[in-house]
Design a protein around this motif. Structure first.
Motif, PDB file in Angstrom:
ATOM      1  N   ALA A 127      -0.537  -5.556 -11.298  1.00 40.61           N
ATOM      2  CA  ALA A 127      -1.214  -5.077 -12.615  1.00 40.61           C
ATOM      3  C   ALA A 127      -2.349  -6.095 -13.044  1.00 40.61           C
ATOM      4  O   ALA A 127      -3.100  -5.588 -13.838  1.00 40.61           O
ATOM      5  CB  ALA A 127      -0.007  -5.460 -13.501  1.00 40.61           C
ATOM      6  N   LYS A 141      -1.050   6.919  -3.200  1.00 40.80           N
ATOM      7  CA  LYS A 141      -2.389   6.332  -3.828  1.00 40.80           C
ATOM      8  C   LYS A 141      -2.392   7.321  -5.155  1.00 40.80           C
ATOM      9  O   LYS A 141      -3.134   8.520  -4.867  1.00 40.80           O
ATOM     10  CB  LYS A 141      -3.567   6.594  -3.141  1.00 40.80           C
ATOM     11  N   ASP A 142      -2.053   7.310  -6.350  1.00 35.44           N
ATOM     12  CA  ASP A 142      -2.305   7.879  -7.479  1.00 35.44           C
ATOM     13  C   ASP A 142      -3.167   7.421  -8.438  1.00 35.44           C
ATOM     14  O   ASP A 142      -2.922   6.564  -9.161  1.00 35.44           O
ATOM     15  CB  ASP A 142      -0.748   7.920  -8.153  1.00 35.44           C
ATOM     16  N   HIS A 173      -4.185   8.965 -11.256  1.00 36.92           N
ATOM     17  CA  HIS A 173      -3.751   8.940 -12.672  1.00 36.92           C
ATOM     18  C   HIS A 173      -3.161   7.792 -13.043  1.00 36.92           C
ATOM     19  O   HIS A 173      -3.420   7.182 -14.123  1.00 36.92           O
ATOM     20  CB  HIS A 173      -2.886  10.069 -12.714  1.00 36.92           C
ATOM     21  N   THR A 174      -2.031   7.204 -12.339  1.00 34.70           N
ATOM     22  CA  THR A 174      -1.089   6.147 -12.837  1.00 34.70           C
ATOM     23  C   THR A 174      -1.700   4.835 -11.967  1.00 34.70           C
ATOM     24  O   THR A 174      -1.159   3.782 -12.391  1.00 34.70           O
ATOM     25  CB  THR A 174       0.310   6.310 -12.312  1.00 34.70           C
ATOM     26  N   HIS A 175      -2.701   4.819 -11.340  1.00 37.94           N
ATOM     27  CA  HIS A 175      -3.250   3.793 -10.418  1.00 37.94           C
ATOM     28  C   HIS A 175      -2.002   3.056  -9.564  1.00 37.94           C
ATOM     29  O   HIS A 175      -2.238   1.674  -9.272  1.00 37.94           O
ATOM     30  CB  HIS A 175      -3.678   2.775 -11.339  1.00 37.94           C
ATOM     31  N   ASP A 176      -1.071   3.835  -9.097  1.00 36.79           N
ATOM     32  CA  ASP A 176      -0.069   3.312  -8.376  1.00 36.79           C
ATOM     33  C   ASP A 176      -0.413   3.425  -6.915  1.00 36.79           C
ATOM     34  O   ASP A 176      -0.481   4.430  -6.415  1.00 36.79           O
ATOM     35  CB  ASP A 176       1.327   4.071  -8.604  1.00 36.79           C
ATOM     36  N   HIS A 177      -0.852   2.555  -6.221  1.00 40.98           N
ATOM     37  CA  HIS A 177      -1.193   2.088  -5.079  1.00 40.98           C
ATOM     38  C   HIS A 177      -0.476   1.482  -4.311  1.00 40.98           C
ATOM     39  O   HIS A 177      -0.346   0.083  -4.529  1.00 40.98           O
ATOM     40  CB  HIS A 177      -2.706   1.777  -4.860  1.00 40.98           C
TER      41      HIS A 177
END
Length: 104
Positions: A62, A34-35, A37-41
């Motif tokens: 996306a 769950k990042d 900054h990059t919105h990588d979840h």
């Protein structure tokens, strides 16, 4: 004496190279990212007991939707995924990607 040591070493190497192809595999794992900054979840988990595997993975797409994939696999039914898409897709600025100029 030297020949005896060499024989013991050769037997030890041969014994460590043996693989048990008839074992009963059993494991569990899970992870998540769950990042902010990059919105990588995304997340995933899986359990295996012999030939039976069950698991799930999730990720944020996306387009703003959330994908959830539950799956199972065994020797009778093979791989069986169940895919869900949660939420409504939205695109920034309301435009289709087809209308955006491509710069190569």
């Amino acid at each position: 004496m030297f020949k005896l040591i060499a024989l013991v070493v050769c037997l030890a190497v041969a014994a460590s190279a043996y693989e048990d192809y008839h074992s009963h595999p059993k494991y569990k794992f899970e992870y998540g990212v769950k990042d902010g900054h990059t919105h990588d979840h995304k997340s995933a988990w899986e359990h295996r007991d012999g030939d039976v595997v069950k698991g799930q993975y999730t990720l944020d797409e996306a387009d703003g939707t959330h994908r959830v994939v539950d799956y199972s696999s065994d020797h009778k039914g093979g791989f069986q995924p169940h895919v869900q898409r949660v939420g409504h897709a939205h695109h920034p600025h309301g435009e289709s990607y087809a209308n955006i100029d491509q710069h190569y």
